[in-house]
Design a protein around this motif. Sequence first.
Motif, PDB file in Angstrom:
ATOM      1  N   HIS A  78      -8.055   1.968  -1.306  1.00 25.48           N
ATOM      2  CA  HIS A  78      -8.516   2.627  -2.662  1.00 25.48           C
ATOM      3  C   HIS A  78      -7.236   2.605  -3.631  1.00 25.48           C
ATOM      4  N   THR A  79      -6.324   2.227  -3.600  1.00 23.36           N
ATOM      5  CA  THR A  79      -4.914   2.392  -4.358  1.00 23.36           C
ATOM      6  C   THR A  79      -4.557   1.104  -5.334  1.00 23.36           C
ATOM      7  N   ALA A  80      -4.697  -0.508  -4.188  1.00 23.25           N
ATOM      8  CA  ALA A  80      -3.946  -1.482  -4.646  1.00 23.25           C
ATOM      9  C   ALA A  80      -5.182  -2.836  -5.084  1.00 23.25           C
ATOM     10  N   ILE A  81      -4.581  -3.531  -6.175  1.00 25.39           N
ATOM     11  CA  ILE A  81      -4.899  -4.319  -6.431  1.00 25.39           C
ATOM     12  C   ILE A  81      -3.889  -5.568  -6.624  1.00 25.39           C
ATOM     13  N   LEU A  82      -4.786  -7.040  -5.650  1.00 23.47           N
ATOM     14  CA  LEU A  82      -4.580  -8.031  -5.401  1.00 23.47           C
ATOM     15  C   LEU A  82      -4.362  -8.954  -6.951  1.00 23.47           C
ATOM     16  N   GLU A  83      -3.450  -9.675  -7.367  1.00 27.54           N
ATOM     17  CA  GLU A  83      -3.352 -10.418  -8.669  1.00 27.54           C
ATOM     18  C   GLU A  83      -2.529 -11.864  -8.624  1.00 27.54           C
ATOM     19  N   PHE A  84      -4.007 -12.494  -9.404  1.00 34.71           N
ATOM     20  CA  PHE A  84      -3.839 -13.950  -9.213  1.00 34.71           C
ATOM     21  C   PHE A  84      -3.775 -14.461 -11.051  1.00 34.71           C
ATOM     22  N   ARG A  85      -2.847 -14.917 -11.714  1.00 34.46           N
ATOM     23  CA  ARG A  85      -2.590 -15.566 -12.967  1.00 34.46           C
ATOM     24  C   ARG A  85      -3.590 -17.284 -11.951  1.00 34.46           C
ATOM     25  N   VAL A  86      -4.253 -16.807 -13.812  1.00 29.07           N
ATOM     26  CA  VAL A  86      -4.885 -18.388 -13.313  1.00 29.07           C
ATOM     27  C   VAL A  86      -4.540 -19.184 -15.037  1.00 29.07           C
TER      28      VAL A  86
END
Length: 133
Positions: free
Chosen positions: A67-75
């Motif tokens: 409920h706290t982290a967001i996995l981020e991918f630059r596209v």
Amino acid sequence: MNFVSVRIITSDVQRLVHFYGEITGMPVTVYTEDFAELATPACTLAIGSTRTLMLFGGDIARPADNHTAILEFRVADVDAEFARLSDLLRNVTVQKPTTMPWGNRSLLFRDPDGNLVNFFTPVTAEAIRKFDK
């Protein structure tokens, strides 16, 4: 110091391996039925089963309870990725492609365990400079 990896703990490694392979188009290396890795040029996304927690001392993490982290991918193009993945993301999209106040175009969705995933593309000159360093 170099930040190199994030690990997701799951009760279904194969399901997440399939999902992350599908959304990224990159190979996921499966080392055992309990551990896999998606290696990108910037960082590695590790996927570990709940059984691996015993190696760290037991009940230290809960799968499908982030409920706290967001996995981020630059596209390269958020809108193109959204179109490519529209069927897969149909029921898990949190926010369709939107330009954020800080200069990134962002698509937010959930993986099969409910973890938040953000695909983003810098679209303002300032945001582009930040990520081209």
